[in-house]
Design a protein around this motif. Structure first.
Motif, PDB file in Angstrom:
ATOM      1  N   UNK A 184     -48.246  -0.937 -16.093  1.00  0.00           N
ATOM      2  CA  UNK A 184     -49.094  -1.135 -14.904  1.00  0.00           C
ATOM      3  C   UNK A 184     -50.315  -0.228 -14.862  1.00  0.00           C
ATOM      4  N   UNK A 185     -50.194   1.009 -15.363  1.00  0.00           N
ATOM      5  CA  UNK A 185     -51.344   1.911 -15.355  1.00  0.00           C
ATOM      6  C   UNK A 185     -52.430   1.400 -16.296  1.00  0.00           C
ATOM      7  N   UNK A 186     -52.026   1.017 -17.515  1.00  0.00           N
ATOM      8  CA  UNK A 186     -53.003   0.488 -18.472  1.00  0.00           C
ATOM      9  C   UNK A 186     -53.621  -0.806 -17.955  1.00  0.00           C
ATOM     10  N   UNK A 187     -52.791  -1.676 -17.379  1.00  0.00           N
ATOM     11  CA  UNK A 187     -53.301  -2.943 -16.846  1.00  0.00           C
ATOM     12  C   UNK A 187     -54.289  -2.712 -15.713  1.00  0.00           C
ATOM     13  N   UNK A 188     -53.981  -1.769 -14.825  1.00  0.00           N
ATOM     14  CA  UNK A 188     -54.892  -1.474 -13.717  1.00  0.00           C
ATOM     15  C   UNK A 188     -56.210  -0.901 -14.232  1.00  0.00           C
ATOM     16  N   UNK A 189     -56.139  -0.010 -15.219  1.00  0.00           N
ATOM     17  CA  UNK A 189     -57.369   0.549 -15.789  1.00  0.00           C
ATOM     18  C   UNK A 189     -58.206  -0.539 -16.452  1.00  0.00           C
ATOM     19  N   UNK A 190     -57.556  -1.409 -17.216  1.00  0.00           N
ATOM     20  CA  UNK A 190     -58.287  -2.521 -17.831  1.00  0.00           C
ATOM     21  C   UNK A 190     -58.889  -3.441 -16.791  1.00  0.00           C
ATOM     22  N   UNK A 191     -58.141  -3.627 -15.674  1.00  0.00           N
ATOM     23  CA  UNK A 191     -58.628  -4.477 -14.591  1.00  0.00           C
ATOM     24  C   UNK A 191     -59.736  -3.869 -13.778  1.00  0.00           C
ATOM     25  N   UNK A 192     -60.056  -2.607 -14.016  1.00  0.00           N
ATOM     26  CA  UNK A 192     -61.197  -1.952 -13.369  1.00  0.00           C
ATOM     27  C   UNK A 192     -62.383  -1.879 -14.327  1.00  0.00           C
ATOM     28  N   UNK A 193     -62.111  -1.502 -15.563  1.00  0.00           N
ATOM     29  CA  UNK A 193     -63.189  -1.260 -16.532  1.00  0.00           C
ATOM     30  C   UNK A 193     -63.919  -2.546 -16.905  1.00  0.00           C
ATOM     31  N   UNK A 194     -63.180  -3.589 -17.258  1.00  0.00           N
ATOM     32  CA  UNK A 194     -63.822  -4.823 -17.734  1.00  0.00           C
ATOM     33  C   UNK A 194     -64.625  -5.526 -16.647  1.00  0.00           C
ATOM     34  N   UNK A 195     -64.094  -5.726 -15.417  1.00  0.00           N
ATOM     35  CA  UNK A 195     -64.917  -6.345 -14.371  1.00  0.00           C
ATOM     36  C   UNK A 195     -66.181  -5.548 -14.062  1.00  0.00           C
ATOM     37  N   UNK A 196     -66.057  -4.207 -14.018  1.00  0.00           N
ATOM     38  CA  UNK A 196     -67.232  -3.381 -13.750  1.00  0.00           C
ATOM     39  C   UNK A 196     -68.268  -3.539 -14.852  1.00  0.00           C
ATOM     40  N   UNK A 197     -67.806  -3.593 -16.110  1.00  0.00           N
ATOM     41  CA  UNK A 197     -68.727  -3.741 -17.238  1.00  0.00           C
ATOM     42  C   UNK A 197     -69.439  -5.094 -17.196  1.00  0.00           C
ATOM     43  N   UNK A 198     -68.696  -6.164 -16.892  1.00  0.00           N
ATOM     44  CA  UNK A 198     -69.311  -7.490 -16.808  1.00  0.00           C
ATOM     45  C   UNK A 198     -70.313  -7.556 -15.660  1.00  0.00           C
ATOM     46  N   UNK A 199     -69.951  -6.952 -14.537  1.00  0.00           N
ATOM     47  CA  UNK A 199     -70.877  -6.937 -13.386  1.00  0.00           C
ATOM     48  C   UNK A 199     -72.172  -6.220 -13.760  1.00  0.00           C
ATOM     49  N   UNK A 200     -72.068  -5.048 -14.365  1.00  0.00           N
ATOM     50  CA  UNK A 200     -73.265  -4.283 -14.731  1.00  0.00           C
ATOM     51  C   UNK A 200     -74.092  -5.028 -15.775  1.00  0.00           C
ATOM     52  N   UNK A 201     -73.420  -5.745 -16.657  1.00  0.00           N
ATOM     53  CA  UNK A 201     -74.142  -6.522 -17.676  1.00  0.00           C
ATOM     54  C   UNK A 201     -74.952  -7.644 -17.041  1.00  0.00           C
ATOM     55  N   UNK A 202     -74.355  -8.345 -16.086  1.00  0.00           N
ATOM     56  CA  UNK A 202     -75.025  -9.488 -15.462  1.00  0.00           C
ATOM     57  C   UNK A 202     -76.100  -9.065 -14.463  1.00  0.00           C
ATOM     58  N   UNK A 203     -76.030  -7.843 -13.967  1.00  0.00           N
ATOM     59  CA  UNK A 203     -76.997  -7.390 -12.959  1.00  0.00           C
ATOM     60  C   UNK A 203     -77.907  -6.281 -13.488  1.00  0.00           C
ATOM     61  N   UNK A 204     -77.988  -6.141 -14.798  1.00  0.00           N
ATOM     62  CA  UNK A 204     -78.714  -5.004 -15.387  1.00  0.00           C
ATOM     63  C   UNK A 204     -80.192  -4.997 -15.045  1.00  0.00           C
ATOM     64  N   UNK A 205     -80.781  -6.145 -14.738  1.00  0.00           N
ATOM     65  CA  UNK A 205     -82.215  -6.204 -14.450  1.00  0.00           C
ATOM     66  C   UNK A 205     -82.526  -6.319 -12.962  1.00  0.00           C
ATOM     67  N   UNK A 206     -81.526  -6.093 -12.113  1.00  0.00           N
ATOM     68  CA  UNK A 206     -81.701  -6.239 -10.664  1.00  0.00           C
ATOM     69  C   UNK A 206     -81.723  -4.850 -10.027  1.00  0.00           C
ATOM     70  N   UNK A 207     -82.815  -4.528  -9.343  1.00  0.00           N
ATOM     71  CA  UNK A 207     -82.950  -3.219  -8.706  1.00  0.00           C
ATOM     72  C   UNK A 207     -81.880  -3.017  -7.632  1.00  0.00           C
ATOM     73  N   UNK A 208     -81.217  -1.889  -7.694  1.00  0.00           N
ATOM     74  CA  UNK A 208     -80.220  -1.535  -6.687  1.00  0.00           C
ATOM     75  C   UNK A 208     -78.880  -2.207  -6.838  1.00  0.00           C
ATOM     76  N   UNK A 209     -78.752  -3.131  -7.787  1.00  0.00           N
ATOM     77  CA  UNK A 209     -77.500  -3.881  -7.921  1.00  0.00           C
ATOM     78  C   UNK A 209     -76.363  -3.026  -8.460  1.00  0.00           C
ATOM     79  N   UNK A 210     -76.693  -1.973  -9.195  1.00  0.00           N
ATOM     80  CA  UNK A 210     -75.658  -1.145  -9.812  1.00  0.00           C
ATOM     81  C   UNK A 210     -74.724  -0.522  -8.783  1.00  0.00           C
ATOM     82  N   UNK A 211     -75.184  -0.390  -7.533  1.00  0.00           N
ATOM     83  CA  UNK A 211     -74.348   0.215  -6.491  1.00  0.00           C
ATOM     84  C   UNK A 211     -73.074  -0.584  -6.242  1.00  0.00           C
TER      85      UNK A 211
END
Length: 471
Positions: free
Chosen positions: A113-140
């Motif tokens: 569960x710890x590894x799964x929870x960490x993976x479930x935080x890291x990957x969504x955050x990475x995809x979000x930052x990738x898709x919003x990399x050119x949007x001002x203020x979106x990183x928040x």
């Protein structure tokens, strides 16, 4: 070949009967809370898109509270900062119980569960930052798609997964507990602005008094409640989100009973008493009211909904919840299995893990909270966030429903085996025919099933002979 296979570690293995009963009780309450949460969210959307939308906004913006304490807040803020503090207090109790007497105290069981929870935080955050990399203020908003709403997920399971094996439900619950811990850390570290150290330091005084009182099993509400409110108000004044106060108060409550408190030192501590008292308040009142006051947003018809979801921030949230969550959880779980040479329990397959991983993409309550912290409760972007969280959560629920329903026949067969009780002693036979690996190390024999004679002599109590202080 059969010898090594039997001794290999298992993923999602069966636990003790006492632990199974305790988990079932929690899941039952959370499922009811999930139904109320959905009702609150649906009512909010209906009000926001009806002729009474102006009245709904007036309720949300109505302010109340003492201005001299900086607590003259609108109702939506009271729901996010006040009501959710109860939710996080219960989360703190559950977290401490897991770390002191539950699976998270055992590295071997905690790994998945710890590894799964960490993976479930890291990957969504990475995809979000990738898709919003050119949007001002979106990183928040990077943390918005990282949360799992266990109540919402269990409400879905109540409809489409009534026969889901207990081990899979437990995995989802434990994953959500760890996910709550990560969300607490994220809120405290990344969403604290204008930190004022003095109120935070002063808050340690009533927190310390609260801790001393509960460690001595004092449960008088007229003493504890004023202290808890004082801690909450001071943390709120410090700039740290007030829900963190709920977690700190939950961590202060002892899980196990001490000799000084009377009775066996392995008995349940005050945490179980508080959990029974406050979980219904959290699941039945606090979270549904927060959903009602936070989820309402005007869609503007189908065109408005599509326009909102085409925004990069909204798209990043949806992709993070629906795609990032299952990828992160699946990959992390597979890696743990690969490096520990563990195999899935009998009757289960990786399709079941995929279904649960997609279901974990339901990120309603905490996602809405983080969205408000990142972009504010009003404005176009704040509305886009709400639409994205709602849309992503519903999409995850529908996809998970399809996958889990395809396995319903298998789940029904496993459920019948888990609930068969031919000797009529109210304990399923499967829990008496053998003991699952690691179950004899678990301390839960003192919990839900501690008075049943079948639990005596199983070694559940022997481990606590050295514990002289409550924790």
């Amino acid at each position: 070949m059969t010898g090594p296979a039997r001794s290999a570690p298992r993923l999602f293995g069966r636990r003790s009967w006492a632990e199974a009963r305790r988990i079932a009780d929690i899941l039952r309450k959370e499922t009811i809370g999930g139904a109320l949460l959905l009702a609150g969210a649906a009512l909010a959307m209906a009000c926001a898109n009806s002729p009474w939308s102006a009245a709904y906004e007036e309720v949300r913006s109505f302010t109340i509270g003492p201005a001299w304490l900086h607590l003259n807040l609108d109702m939506a803020t009271w729901a996010a900062d006040g009501l959710l503090a109860i939710f996080f207090f219960v989360a703190g109790l559950e977290l401490k119980r897991e770390f002191v007497a539950g699976d998270l105290r055992q590295p071997r069981r905690a790994a998945v569960p710890v590894a799964a929870a960490l993976g479930g935080v890291i990957v969504p955050a990475a995809l979000y930052l990738l898709l919003t990399r050119n949007v001002d203020g979106a990183a928040a908003g990077w943390a918005i798609p990282t949360a799992t709403d266990i109540a919402f997920a269990l409400a879905v399971l109540a409809v489409i997964g009534r026969f889901l094996p207990a081990a899979l439900r437990t995995f989802l619950l434990t994953l959500a507990v760890v996910d709550d811990l990560l969300a607490i850390v994220i809120i405290a570290v990344f969403y604290t602005s204008d930190l004022a150290l003095m109120p935070l330091l002063v808050a340690l005084v009533p927190l310390a008094i609260f801790t001393v009182l509960v460690q001595h099993r004092l449960r008088s509400w007229w003493l504890l409640l004023p202290l808890a409110i004082t801690v909450w108000a001071l943390v709120h004044a410090s700039g740290v989100h007030a829900t963190v106060a709920g977690v700190l108060l939950g961590f202060a409550v002892p899980v196990m009973r001490s000799r000084r408190a009377g009775g066996p030192e392995t008995g349940p501590g005050l945490a179980e008493h508080f959990e029974h008292r406050f979980r219904p308040l959290s699941a039945g009142v606090a979270v549904p009211l927060f959903a009602f006051l936070s989820a309402g947003v005007q869609l503007g018809g189908l065109n408005g909904a599509f326009a909102a979801l085409s925004d990069p921030v909204a798209l990043g949230i949806v992709v993070g919840l629906v795609v990032g969550k299952p990828i992160g959880i699946m990959v992390a779980t597979w890696l743990v299995a690969r490096f520990t040479r563990a195999h899935l329990d009998e009757g289960l397959s990786w399709v079941d893990v995929l279904g649960l991983s997609i279901l974990a993409g339901i990120g309603f309550t905490v996602s809405l909270l983080i969205g408000e912290l990142a972009f504010g409760a009003g404005g176009a972007r704040g509305d886009y966030v709400k639409i994205a969280v709602l849309g992503g959560s519903v999409a995850a629920a529908l996809l998970a429903s399809v996958i889990l329903r395809l396995r319903n026949r298998v789940y029904r067969r496993l459920h019948e085996a888990e609930t068969a009780d031919q000797d009529g002693d109210s304990i399923p036979d499967v829990y008496q025919s053998h003991v699952a690996p690691l179950d004899h190390h678990v301390d839960h024999g003192n919990r839900a099933g501690r008075h049943h004679p079948a639990h005596h002599g199983r070694g559940n109590h022997a481990r606590h002979g050295q514990r002289n202080k409550p924790v």
